[in-house]
Motif scaffolding. Structure first.
Motif, PDB file in Angstrom:
ATOM      1  N   ALA A 120       0.834  -1.203   0.000  1.00 20.51           N
ATOM      2  CA  ALA A 120       0.000   0.000   0.000  1.00 20.51           C
ATOM      3  C   ALA A 120       0.872   1.257   0.000  1.00 20.51           C
ATOM      4  O   ALA A 120       0.587   2.229  -0.713  1.00 20.51           O
ATOM      5  CB  ALA A 120      -0.923  -0.010   1.215  1.00 20.51           C
ATOM      6  N   GLU A 121       1.960   1.206   0.773  1.00 18.45           N
ATOM      7  CA  GLU A 121       2.857   2.361   0.840  1.00 18.45           C
ATOM      8  C   GLU A 121       3.525   2.626  -0.504  1.00 18.45           C
ATOM      9  O   GLU A 121       3.624   3.772  -0.948  1.00 18.45           O
ATOM     10  CB  GLU A 121       3.926   2.107   1.913  1.00 18.45           C
ATOM     11  N   MET A 122       3.973   1.544  -1.172  1.00 17.53           N
ATOM     12  CA  MET A 122       4.639   1.716  -2.455  1.00 17.53           C
ATOM     13  C   MET A 122       3.662   2.194  -3.515  1.00 17.53           C
ATOM     14  O   MET A 122       3.994   3.075  -4.333  1.00 17.53           O
ATOM     15  CB  MET A 122       5.306   0.412  -2.905  1.00 17.53           C
ATOM     16  N   VAL A 123       2.457   1.642  -3.542  1.00 17.97           N
ATOM     17  CA  VAL A 123       1.450   2.074  -4.512  1.00 17.97           C
ATOM     18  C   VAL A 123       1.160   3.559  -4.344  1.00 17.97           C
ATOM     19  O   VAL A 123       1.088   4.320  -5.302  1.00 17.97           O
ATOM     20  CB  VAL A 123       0.154   1.250  -4.366  1.00 17.97           C
ATOM     21  N   SER A 124       1.018   3.980  -3.089  1.00 16.17           N
ATOM     22  CA  SER A 124       0.742   5.386  -2.799  1.00 16.17           C
ATOM     23  C   SER A 124       1.873   6.276  -3.308  1.00 16.17           C
ATOM     24  O   SER A 124       1.640   7.319  -3.922  1.00 16.17           O
ATOM     25  CB  SER A 124       0.553   5.579  -1.300  1.00 16.17           C
ATOM     26  N   ARG A 125       3.107   5.857  -3.050  1.00 14.38           N
ATOM     27  CA  ARG A 125       4.264   6.649  -3.461  1.00 14.38           C
ATOM     28  C   ARG A 125       4.347   6.752  -4.983  1.00 14.38           C
ATOM     29  O   ARG A 125       4.615   7.822  -5.537  1.00 14.38           O
ATOM     30  CB  ARG A 125       5.543   6.027  -2.910  1.00 14.38           C
ATOM     31  N   LEU A 126       4.110   5.642  -5.661  1.00 12.50           N
ATOM     32  CA  LEU A 126       4.182   5.640  -7.123  1.00 12.50           C
ATOM     33  C   LEU A 126       3.080   6.490  -7.741  1.00 12.50           C
ATOM     34  O   LEU A 126       3.287   7.158  -8.760  1.00 12.50           O
ATOM     35  CB  LEU A 126       4.104   4.207  -7.654  1.00 12.50           C
ATOM     36  N   MET A 127       1.904   6.486  -7.109  1.00 14.77           N
ATOM     37  CA  MET A 127       0.801   7.295  -7.628  1.00 14.77           C
ATOM     38  C   MET A 127       1.085   8.779  -7.471  1.00 14.77           C
ATOM     39  O   MET A 127       0.725   9.593  -8.320  1.00 14.77           O
ATOM     40  CB  MET A 127      -0.511   6.910  -6.936  1.00 14.77           C
ATOM     41  N   THR A 128       1.765   9.147  -6.371  1.00 12.89           N
ATOM     42  CA  THR A 128       2.119  10.557  -6.189  1.00 12.89           C
ATOM     43  C   THR A 128       3.170  10.997  -7.208  1.00 12.89           C
ATOM     44  O   THR A 128       3.326  12.178  -7.490  1.00 12.89           O
ATOM     45  CB  THR A 128       2.664  10.817  -4.768  1.00 12.89           C
TER      46      THR A 128
ATOM     47  N   GLY B 275       2.972  10.128 -10.271  1.00 17.89           N
ATOM     48  CA  GLY B 275       2.297  10.289 -11.546  1.00 17.89           C
ATOM     49  C   GLY B 275       1.786   9.022 -12.199  1.00 17.89           C
ATOM     50  O   GLY B 275       1.135   9.083 -13.245  1.00 17.89           O
ATOM     51  N   LEU B 276       2.064   7.851 -11.604  1.00 15.02           N
ATOM     52  CA  LEU B 276       1.589   6.612 -12.197  1.00 15.02           C
ATOM     53  C   LEU B 276       0.101   6.426 -11.922  1.00 15.02           C
ATOM     54  O   LEU B 276      -0.405   6.881 -10.890  1.00 15.02           O
ATOM     55  CB  LEU B 276       2.350   5.407 -11.642  1.00 15.02           C
ATOM     56  N   SER B 277      -0.591   5.781 -12.827  1.00 10.68           N
ATOM     57  CA  SER B 277      -1.986   5.442 -12.586  1.00 10.68           C
ATOM     58  C   SER B 277      -2.048   4.343 -11.536  1.00 10.68           C
ATOM     59  O   SER B 277      -1.041   3.678 -11.257  1.00 10.68           O
ATOM     60  CB  SER B 277      -2.648   4.950 -13.874  1.00 10.68           C
ATOM     61  N   ARG B 278      -3.225   4.144 -10.954  1.00  9.29           N
ATOM     62  CA  ARG B 278      -3.353   3.088  -9.948  1.00  9.29           C
ATOM     63  C   ARG B 278      -2.974   1.726 -10.544  1.00  9.29           C
ATOM     64  O   ARG B 278      -2.265   0.936  -9.907  1.00  9.29           O
ATOM     65  CB  ARG B 278      -4.788   3.042  -9.419  1.00  9.29           C
ATOM     66  N   LYS B 279      -3.438   1.468 -11.766  1.00  6.45           N
ATOM     67  CA  LYS B 279      -3.162   0.186 -12.413  1.00  6.45           C
ATOM     68  C   LYS B 279      -1.674  -0.042 -12.595  1.00  6.45           C
ATOM     69  O   LYS B 279      -1.138  -1.120 -12.273  1.00  6.45           O
ATOM     70  CB  LYS B 279      -3.871   0.136 -13.769  1.00  6.45           C
ATOM     71  N   ASP B 280      -0.964   0.991 -13.106  1.00  8.40           N
ATOM     72  CA  ASP B 280       0.480   0.849 -13.322  1.00  8.40           C
ATOM     73  C   ASP B 280       1.235   0.766 -12.005  1.00  8.40           C
ATOM     74  O   ASP B 280       2.242   0.045 -11.895  1.00  8.40           O
ATOM     75  CB  ASP B 280       1.002   2.026 -14.144  1.00  8.40           C
ATOM     76  N   ALA B 281       0.769   1.492 -10.999  1.00  9.20           N
ATOM     77  CA  ALA B 281       1.425   1.455  -9.688  1.00  9.20           C
ATOM     78  C   ALA B 281       1.285   0.070  -9.063  1.00  9.20           C
ATOM     79  O   ALA B 281       2.230  -0.441  -8.450  1.00  9.20           O
ATOM     80  CB  ALA B 281       0.814   2.513  -8.769  1.00  9.20           C
ATOM     81  N   ILE B 282       0.119  -0.534  -9.215  1.00  8.95           N
ATOM     82  CA  ILE B 282      -0.094  -1.883  -8.693  1.00  8.95           C
ATOM     83  C   ILE B 282       0.807  -2.884  -9.408  1.00  8.95           C
ATOM     84  O   ILE B 282       1.433  -3.738  -8.775  1.00  8.95           O
ATOM     85  CB  ILE B 282      -1.582  -2.281  -8.841  1.00  8.95           C
ATOM     86  N   ARG B 283       0.883  -2.755 -10.723  1.00  8.34           N
ATOM     87  CA  ARG B 283       1.715  -3.677 -11.506  1.00  8.34           C
ATOM     88  C   ARG B 283       3.180  -3.578 -11.098  1.00  8.34           C
ATOM     89  O   ARG B 283       3.858  -4.585 -10.877  1.00  8.34           O
ATOM     90  CB  ARG B 283       1.564  -3.384 -12.998  1.00  8.34           C
ATOM     91  N   GLN B 284       3.692  -2.362 -10.988  1.00  6.30           N
ATOM     92  CA  GLN B 284       5.103  -2.185 -10.646  1.00  6.30           C
ATOM     93  C   GLN B 284       5.383  -2.633  -9.217  1.00  6.30           C
ATOM     94  O   GLN B 284       6.420  -3.243  -8.932  1.00  6.30           O
ATOM     95  CB  GLN B 284       5.505  -0.716 -10.826  1.00  6.30           C
ATOM     96  N   THR B 285       4.472  -2.355  -8.311  1.00  4.99           N
ATOM     97  CA  THR B 285       4.647  -2.765  -6.915  1.00  4.99           C
ATOM     98  C   THR B 285       4.699  -4.278  -6.799  1.00  4.99           C
ATOM     99  O   THR B 285       5.550  -4.842  -6.092  1.00  4.99           O
ATOM    100  CB  THR B 285       3.499  -2.223  -6.042  1.00  4.99           C
TER     101      THR B 285
ATOM    102  N   LEU C  73      -6.683   3.097  -0.738  1.00  4.18           N
ATOM    103  CA  LEU C  73      -6.063   4.364  -1.125  1.00  4.18           C
ATOM    104  C   LEU C  73      -7.027   5.204  -1.964  1.00  4.18           C
ATOM    105  O   LEU C  73      -7.780   4.680  -2.788  1.00  4.18           O
ATOM    106  CB  LEU C  73      -4.794   4.097  -1.944  1.00  4.18           C
ATOM    107  N   LYS C  74      -6.984   6.485  -1.803  1.00  4.01           N
ATOM    108  CA  LYS C  74      -7.791   7.374  -2.607  1.00  4.01           C
ATOM    109  C   LYS C  74      -6.990   7.808  -3.826  1.00  4.01           C
ATOM    110  O   LYS C  74      -5.775   7.942  -3.768  1.00  4.01           O
ATOM    111  CB  LYS C  74      -8.191   8.626  -1.805  1.00  4.01           C
ATOM    112  N   ASP C  75      -7.675   8.013  -4.932  1.00  2.00           N
ATOM    113  CA  ASP C  75      -7.003   8.510  -6.123  1.00  2.00           C
ATOM    114  C   ASP C  75      -6.380   9.874  -5.840  1.00  2.00           C
ATOM    115  O   ASP C  75      -7.022  10.728  -5.234  1.00  2.00           O
ATOM    116  CB  ASP C  75      -7.981   8.635  -7.293  1.00  2.00           C
ATOM    117  N   GLU C  76      -5.159  10.015  -6.287  1.00  2.00           N
ATOM    118  CA  GLU C  76      -4.473  11.286  -6.084  1.00  2.00           C
ATOM    119  C   GLU C  76      -4.949  12.301  -7.114  1.00  2.00           C
ATOM    120  O   GLU C  76      -5.139  11.984  -8.260  1.00  2.00           O
ATOM    121  CB  GLU C  76      -2.960  11.056  -6.246  1.00  2.00           C
TER     122      GLU C  76
END
Length: 279
Positions: A238-246, A248-258, A276-279
């Motif tokens: 969850a922490e990594m997804v949040s960081r990646l979204m901030t 500029g990554l989309s939620r989908k791409d952040a989940i994939r990379q995490t 997590l809420k959408d940034e």
């Protein structure tokens, strides 16, 4: 009294790898079922063997399988061979073996050349536990789904790949498993230009960016690191997804990379990201 079916492995590149026992079986059977009779004829000519050949391959196995079985049930012995390697392994011979087993026909496998074992033994990867995944689909969606199902696989993974598909496969592997995952690319095994490239997925992609792949490949990919898989948690995800979204990554791409970097199943990361809420 029914005959027998022999599974006879053939050389994967070097004709000298045919064994004495394989030769004896090919000489003794009543007929040979071959994936490509033209390829098999070259081997038989090399061995000085003249034998009746029957074609048996993916697109005629439904018809020819029954005809071959009928001859065996009538008392004839048959040797099944593929173009290279052990028949019935990632090969239409699997169906003929099933037919014979159901009919009570004895099937005898002769040990010999196999690209999976040859590549694994020289890969430099862990060989204690491994899984063979065969050829990946030519369709990108199906290929990615296959790879996604292996995201948390800790065993060494072995794949077959054709040169014209290699670049796309490496790109998809890097997206799923991460660019730093070790891989051994075993090319033209047992042939004059045999080569083993031990690198990472990123390194393999870079090598073949401007250098067209040539020859048939066996890819030996390291399994997911146990420490990474055990150490990562839903909270880490969850922490990594949040960081990646901030960033500029989309939620989908952040989940994939995490999922790739933490070696966690995609569904685990997805569940962690739901809060997590959408940034």
């Amino acid at each position: 009294m029914p005959g027998m079916l022999y599974l006879v492995p053939t050389p994967i590149g070097n004709l000298g790898d045919i064994s004495v026992r394989c030769r004896q079986v090919l000489e003794s059977v009543d007929f040979i079922a071959a994936e490509d009779t033209r390829v098999s004829l070259k081997l038989l000519n090399y061995l000085g063997i003249k034998k009746s050949l029957v074609s048996y391959f993916e697109h005629n196995k439904a018809v020819k399988g029954g005809l071959i079985l009928d001859r065996i049930l009538a008392g004839e012995t048959c040797a099944l061979i593929s173009d290279a390697g052990s028949p019935a392994i990632s090969d239409p011979g699997e169906d003929l073996v099933k037919q014979c087993a159901q009919a009570g026909v004895t099937v005898c496998a002769i040990p010999g050349p196999c690209a999976v074992i040859t590549a694994l033994s020289i890969s430099g990867q862990s060989t204690g536990r491994f899984c063979f995944e065969g050829f990946l689909s030519t369709a990108k969606k199906s290929r990615r789904e296959h790879l996604e199902s292996l995201r948390a696989e800790r065993r060494t993974m072995v794949f077959y790949e054709a040169p014209h598909k290699l670049r796309n496969t490496l790109e998809d592997m890097a997206a799923v498993f991460g660019p730093d995952r070790p891989i051994s690319l075993c090319r033209e095994l047992t042939k004059i230009h045999e080569e083993v490239i031990r690198t990472t997925l990123a390194g393999a992609i870079e090598k073949y960016a401007d250098d067209p792949p040539r020859g048939e490949f066996v890819l030996v990919l390291a399994g997911a690191p146990e420490d990474a898989a055990e150490g990562a948690s839903a909270g880490d995800a969850a922490e990594m997804v949040s960081r990646l979204m901030t960033q500029g990554l989309s939620r989908k791409d952040a989940i994939r990379q995490t999922a790739a970097e933490l070696s966690l199943p995609k569904n685990v990361v997805y569940d962690a990201a739901l809060s997590l809420k959408d940034e």
